[in-house]
Design a protein around this motif. Structure first.
Motif, PDB file in Angstrom:
ATOM      1  N   PRO A 214       0.842  -1.205   0.000  1.00  0.00           N
ATOM      2  CA  PRO A 214       0.000   0.000   0.000  1.00  0.00           C
ATOM      3  C   PRO A 214       0.874   1.252   0.000  1.00  0.00           C
ATOM      4  O   PRO A 214       1.843   1.338   0.759  1.00  0.00           O
ATOM      5  CB  PRO A 214      -0.788  -0.122   1.312  1.00  0.00           C
ATOM      6  N   GLY A 215       0.552   2.173  -0.862  1.00  0.00           N
ATOM      7  CA  GLY A 215       1.323   3.409  -0.936  1.00  0.00           C
ATOM      8  C   GLY A 215       2.487   3.366  -1.907  1.00  0.00           C
ATOM      9  O   GLY A 215       3.119   4.397  -2.165  1.00  0.00           O
ATOM     10  N   ASP A 216       2.795   2.186  -2.448  1.00  0.00           N
ATOM     11  CA  ASP A 216       3.876   2.076  -3.436  1.00  0.00           C
ATOM     12  C   ASP A 216       3.528   2.852  -4.702  1.00  0.00           C
ATOM     13  O   ASP A 216       2.382   2.817  -5.169  1.00  0.00           O
ATOM     14  CB  ASP A 216       4.134   0.613  -3.818  1.00  0.00           C
ATOM     15  N   GLU A 217       4.517   3.546  -5.267  1.00  0.00           N
ATOM     16  CA  GLU A 217       4.362   4.191  -6.571  1.00  0.00           C
ATOM     17  C   GLU A 217       4.610   3.132  -7.635  1.00  0.00           C
ATOM     18  O   GLU A 217       5.704   2.567  -7.740  1.00  0.00           O
ATOM     19  CB  GLU A 217       5.362   5.334  -6.723  1.00  0.00           C
ATOM     20  N   ILE A 218       3.574   2.844  -8.431  1.00  0.00           N
ATOM     21  CA  ILE A 218       3.668   1.785  -9.436  1.00  0.00           C
ATOM     22  C   ILE A 218       3.975   2.391 -10.802  1.00  0.00           C
ATOM     23  O   ILE A 218       3.269   3.271 -11.287  1.00  0.00           O
ATOM     24  CB  ILE A 218       2.368   0.964  -9.483  1.00  0.00           C
ATOM     25  N   TYR A 245       7.620   0.006  -7.586  1.00  0.00           N
ATOM     26  CA  TYR A 245       7.198  -1.288  -8.131  1.00  0.00           C
ATOM     27  C   TYR A 245       7.076  -1.146  -9.636  1.00  0.00           C
ATOM     28  O   TYR A 245       6.335  -0.296 -10.130  1.00  0.00           O
ATOM     29  CB  TYR A 245       5.854  -1.671  -7.514  1.00  0.00           C
ATOM     30  N   LEU A 246       7.839  -1.964 -10.378  1.00  0.00           N
ATOM     31  CA  LEU A 246       7.874  -1.825 -11.832  1.00  0.00           C
ATOM     32  C   LEU A 246       7.166  -2.991 -12.526  1.00  0.00           C
ATOM     33  O   LEU A 246       7.506  -4.146 -12.326  1.00  0.00           O
ATOM     34  CB  LEU A 246       9.323  -1.759 -12.318  1.00  0.00           C
ATOM     35  N   ILE A 247       6.169  -2.636 -13.347  1.00  0.00           N
ATOM     36  CA  ILE A 247       5.439  -3.609 -14.148  1.00  0.00           C
ATOM     37  C   ILE A 247       5.819  -3.417 -15.610  1.00  0.00           C
ATOM     38  O   ILE A 247       5.821  -2.292 -16.115  1.00  0.00           O
ATOM     39  CB  ILE A 247       3.913  -3.442 -13.992  1.00  0.00           C
ATOM     40  N   VAL A 248       6.142  -4.508 -16.286  1.00  0.00           N
ATOM     41  CA  VAL A 248       6.512  -4.453 -17.705  1.00  0.00           C
ATOM     42  C   VAL A 248       5.448  -5.170 -18.531  1.00  0.00           C
ATOM     43  O   VAL A 248       5.162  -6.347 -18.292  1.00  0.00           O
ATOM     44  CB  VAL A 248       7.884  -5.103 -17.956  1.00  0.00           C
ATOM     45  N   GLY A 249       4.863  -4.459 -19.489  1.00  0.00           N
ATOM     46  CA  GLY A 249       3.906  -5.056 -20.408  1.00  0.00           C
ATOM     47  C   GLY A 249       4.634  -5.546 -21.650  1.00  0.00           C
ATOM     48  O   GLY A 249       5.395  -4.798 -22.261  1.00  0.00           O
ATOM     49  N   GLY A 304       0.809   4.680 -11.370  1.00  0.00           N
ATOM     50  CA  GLY A 304       0.987   6.095 -11.068  1.00  0.00           C
ATOM     51  C   GLY A 304       1.810   6.820 -12.105  1.00  0.00           C
ATOM     52  O   GLY A 304       1.771   8.060 -12.199  1.00  0.00           O
ATOM     53  N   LEU A 305       2.586   6.051 -12.904  1.00  0.00           N
ATOM     54  CA  LEU A 305       3.419   6.663 -13.921  1.00  0.00           C
ATOM     55  C   LEU A 305       3.688   5.660 -15.041  1.00  0.00           C
ATOM     56  O   LEU A 305       3.968   4.491 -14.782  1.00  0.00           O
ATOM     57  CB  LEU A 305       4.758   7.115 -13.321  1.00  0.00           C
TER      58      LEU A 305
END
Length: 384
Positions: A214-218, A245-249, A304-305
């Motif tokens: 919770p509160g992590d910038e994703i 936290y980094l998500i890669v599509g 978030g970005l």
């Protein structure tokens, strides 16, 4: 065997806890060229790390040419790529090509780990013969269907056999990439075929499995990430620094081929998924992500970005900007990786030295085939 931790004793404090940890820590050694670092390399290192507590990886210099032929990536690129694999604790630059007991002792390692294929030096001898004789060698399973030799072959052949399209878009790749050296007598059992079998279990082994707190910038990025290279790595490092936290599509093969053309992607979707998951900066991967970043995607993952590199952004099939949604929310940022290396430039390196690499692959496969046949004869003698 010499005290494996003597070299590190002076670096520890005198507390009982530190001494206990030093004594119980199992240090593992791996080494290699690690050229065009792919998920096969990462899987070997994942298995090696599971055999101990601390993984040290020795990476050879560009002098490896005399043993294996010209590397695609230079030594500095290879050092950085290996450091970014999530299971690696330490990298030793300029490791010797032939693994010795002295090397293991120098770095306080209990044993060496290598795949169940064979590696030969310029004279045709096993590079791990000394550690094998000393019983300080362990094997892990080689990842079937991927090797630097195979990837180079795909680029030279310029075919689309490795793509998963239509009904096969998300299916298993079972396509043979053909005779890389165009010589039917040189089919090595280790590097001559492409028969990668992706499973949910394999993906789980590579995945981090941690949800954002919770509160992590994703942060979200998307692309092909084909032939995962130093440009991708630098970009992901910068993107991860923008949040927590980094998500890669990852786009499917037909989508990538639509905007890249030719025979891209060189690696199919499943192979690209594992390559990206092995990177220490990546927390999660979206398999078959939509080309346009949608409101649903951003809301579902609480993004978030959204970041993109300095490479040109191709419009979607309807001509629209695929980043319209994050731009409208003020949540889009363009990042410069600091590297001008692209997948296209990697392919150009291969094409520009086509004859060198074809000769390298042919020589490597013939050497491996001879070693394999000798190994089979030895086994037959033992059985009889």
């Amino acid at each position: 065997m010499p005290n494996k931790n003597k070299r590190f004793a002076d670096e520890m404090d005198d507390s009982d806890e530190s001494k206990k940890h030093l004594k119980s820590c199992v240090r593992v050694w791996c080494d290699g060229c690690y050229d065009m670092v792919h998920f096969g390399h990462a899987n070997q290192l994942r298995q090696a790390k599971a055999m101990g507590d601390y993984l040290i990886v020795g990476v050879h210099t560009d002098e490896i040419t005399k043993h294996k032929g010209p590397p695609v990536f230079n030594e500095e690129e290879r050092y950085k790529m290996v450091r970014a694999i999530k299971w690696v604790d330490e990298v030793v630059e300029g490791a010797p090509y032939i693994t010795t007991i002295e090397t293991l002792d120098k770095y306080g390692c209990d044993f060496c780990v290598h795949g169940d294929d064979i590696t030969l030096d310029a004279s045709g001898q096993d590079t791990y013969r000394y550690v094998k004789e000393a019983k300080r060698y362990k094997e892990c399973s080689r990842t079937a269907g991927v090797s630097t030799t195979d990837l180079v072959g795909r680029m030279l052949l310029l075919t689309k056999q490795h793509h998963s399209c239509g009904e096969r878009e998300y299916e298993v790749d079972k396509v043979q990439s053909g005779s890389i050296s165009k010589d039917p007598s040189t089919h090595s059992p280790w590097t001559g075929i492409s028969q990668f079998l992706p499973t949910t279990h394999k993906i789980i082994q590579f995945a981090e499995g941690k949800e954002p707190k919770p509160g992590d910038e994703i942060v979200y990025v998307a692309g092909a990430f084909d032939l995962f290279h130093i440009g991708h790595l630098n970009f992901l490092e910068k993107a991860k620094a923008e949040g927590d936290y980094l998500i890669v599509g990852l786009h499917t093969d037909p989508v990538v081929n639509h905007y890249k053309g030719c025979n891209y992607p060189i690696m199919n979707l499943h192979e690209r998924v594992l390559s990206v998951l092995s990177c220490k900066y990546v927390n999660e991967v979206v398999i078959g992500a939509p080309y346009s970043v949608t409101a649903d995607l951003m809301d579902h993952f609480r993004v978030g970005l959204v970041c993109h590199g300095k490479t040109p952004i191709m419009p979607d099939v309807d001509g629209s900007d695929p980043y319209t949604e994050p731009k409208s929310r003020g949540k889009f940022k363009s990042l410069h990786s600091g590297s001008d290396l692209t997948t296209q430039k990697v392919v150009e390196r291969i094409i520009n030295h086509r004859l060198d690499f074809e000769a390298r692959n042919k020589k490597k496969e013939k050497k491996e085939l001879a070693a394999y046949e000798a190994l089979m004869k030895q086994k037959e003698v033992r059985i009889s």
